[in-house]
Design a protein around this motif. Sequence first.
Motif, PDB file in Angstrom:
ATOM      1  N   ARG A   1       0.903  -1.224  -0.057  1.00  0.00           N
ATOM      2  CA  ARG A   1      -0.039  -0.019  -0.025  1.00  0.00           C
ATOM      3  C   ARG A   1       0.780   1.280  -0.184  1.00  0.00           C
ATOM      4  O   ARG A   1       0.594   2.263  -0.641  1.00  0.00           O
ATOM      5  CB  ARG A   1      -0.910   0.073   1.270  1.00  0.00           C
ATOM      6  CG  ARG A   1      -2.109   1.169   1.182  1.00  0.00           C
ATOM      7  CD  ARG A   1      -2.593   1.163   2.580  1.00  0.00           C
ATOM      8  NE  ARG A   1      -3.559   2.239   2.658  1.00  0.00           N
ATOM      9  CZ  ARG A   1      -3.329   3.396   2.889  1.00  0.00           C
ATOM     10  NH1 ARG A   1      -1.956   3.726   3.296  1.00  0.00           N
ATOM     11  NH2 ARG A   1      -4.236   4.437   3.278  1.00  0.00           N
TER      12      ARG A   1
ATOM     13  N   VAL B   1      -0.444   3.059  -3.731  1.00  0.00           N
ATOM     14  CA  VAL B   1      -1.461   4.036  -3.731  1.00  0.00           C
ATOM     15  C   VAL B   1      -0.686   5.256  -4.142  1.00  0.00           C
ATOM     16  O   VAL B   1      -1.486   6.140  -4.799  1.00  0.00           O
ATOM     17  CB  VAL B   1      -2.274   3.927  -2.226  1.00  0.00           C
ATOM     18  CG1 VAL B   1      -2.882   5.108  -2.296  1.00  0.00           C
ATOM     19  CG2 VAL B   1      -2.907   2.785  -2.056  1.00  0.00           C
TER      20      VAL B   1
ATOM     21  N   ALA C   1      -3.885  -2.486   3.338  1.00  0.00           N
ATOM     22  CA  ALA C   1      -3.593  -3.448   2.272  1.00  0.00           C
ATOM     23  C   ALA C   1      -3.950  -4.837   2.723  1.00  0.00           C
ATOM     24  O   ALA C   1      -3.733  -5.217   3.846  1.00  0.00           O
ATOM     25  CB  ALA C   1      -1.727  -3.384   2.041  1.00  0.00           C
TER      26      ALA C   1
ATOM     27  N   CYS D   1      -4.264  -4.564  -8.492  1.00  0.00           N
ATOM     28  CA  CYS D   1      -4.317  -3.718  -7.504  1.00  0.00           C
ATOM     29  C   CYS D   1      -5.496  -4.287  -6.510  1.00  0.00           C
ATOM     30  O   CYS D   1      -5.411  -4.353  -5.295  1.00  0.00           O
ATOM     31  CB  CYS D   1      -4.392  -2.138  -7.583  1.00  0.00           C
ATOM     32  SG  CYS D   1      -2.826  -1.705  -8.056  1.00  0.00           S
TER      33      CYS D   1
ATOM     34  N   LEU E   1      -4.750  -5.080  -2.632  1.00  0.00           N
ATOM     35  CA  LEU E   1      -5.237  -4.076  -1.761  1.00  0.00           C
ATOM     36  C   LEU E   1      -6.691  -4.288  -1.057  1.00  0.00           C
ATOM     37  O   LEU E   1      -7.317  -5.103  -1.955  1.00  0.00           O
ATOM     38  CB  LEU E   1      -4.919  -2.755  -2.294  1.00  0.00           C
ATOM     39  CG  LEU E   1      -3.876  -2.027  -2.950  1.00  0.00           C
ATOM     40  CD1 LEU E   1      -3.978  -0.747  -3.591  1.00  0.00           C
ATOM     41  CD2 LEU E   1      -2.850  -1.996  -1.700  1.00  0.00           C
TER      42      LEU E   1
END
Length: 347
Positions: A185, A189, A335, A261, A265
């Motif tokens: 994360r 991000v 995450a 992702c 995540l």
Amino acid sequence: MTTVNGIDPRATQHCETSTLGVLLRHQGLDLSEPMLFGLGRGLSFVYWDSKSMGFPFLGGRVKPFELTRNLAETLGLDLVVQETASPRKGWANVVEVIEGGRPVGLQLDSYHLDYFGSKVHFGGHVVAMYGYDDQVAYLVDTEQQGGAVCTSLGGLAQARAARGPMTARHRSFTLTAPQDLPAARERIVPAITACADAFLNPPIANLGHRGIEKSGKLVRTWLRRTDDPRRDLPQAALLMEKGGTGGALFRNLYRDFLAECLQVLEPSPQLRTGHRLYTEAAALWTEVAALIARAGEAGDEPFLVRAGTTLHELSRIEREAMEALSRLESQLPSAKAPGLHNGRHWW
């Protein structure tokens, strides 16, 4: 013959991410091509035209080598870049890395590489080199160019010495990964939100979502922009789909990055929205390329009018996608896999 052992070529689509993958896998860091593209903040858009150009160009990524610099910054990699005006020194820089047991990245003009079937000057091409003998250099390029290939040392020297748009001065580079990488994360991000912010706030109207909107207006005039529409329009469409973009002007790669992702995540509405909209955008970019090709082949302007309308819609879709993704950092709770890099896989 001098070669580096343990080279792992893959079926990849884009030259720069292909090279980055080779360099990092050799150190045990195994990331997918979409993940490399996304972490490198590679997605962008540019409408490029000038009096010196034979025909306009639609670009879907950041400028050459910026992706590499972005990836190094994102992951905390040690990026060492060497450039020189001397061909002798440039070759010595490459030999030193390979004899040290590591592959090396090169930026060059693909026109001079023996294995390239399409002889078009592109000074922003990137390859990984892992060996040489007294006649040829051993390289890894994209799947469409043959993957593990070789080219004459003379051709390589010409490619590295070429001057023109996007070329570099005998540029070679290495990447060194740290033993432990921070949590997923902490890197993913910020890469997403920084890419979104750049796309939403371009400094000029030719870039980002504003550039897509502008291209929707200008593409309608393309039959009047060329003396040979049967050549230039299909060629432009081919570059959008097959010119190392992974299809859909790099939107397929970014769609797949966002999908990955979602597996890494904790899913959020913003991330799901971004993925959904880029899935839609990818299909529409392929449609735009097909319409441009058909316009050139038939000499029929209504195809370009339809392409322009679709580009107008794409500007809206991608703007909305990036607006959602720009809010990701404040909305994402955590995450799924906050562990450090260990062995061949980051997560």
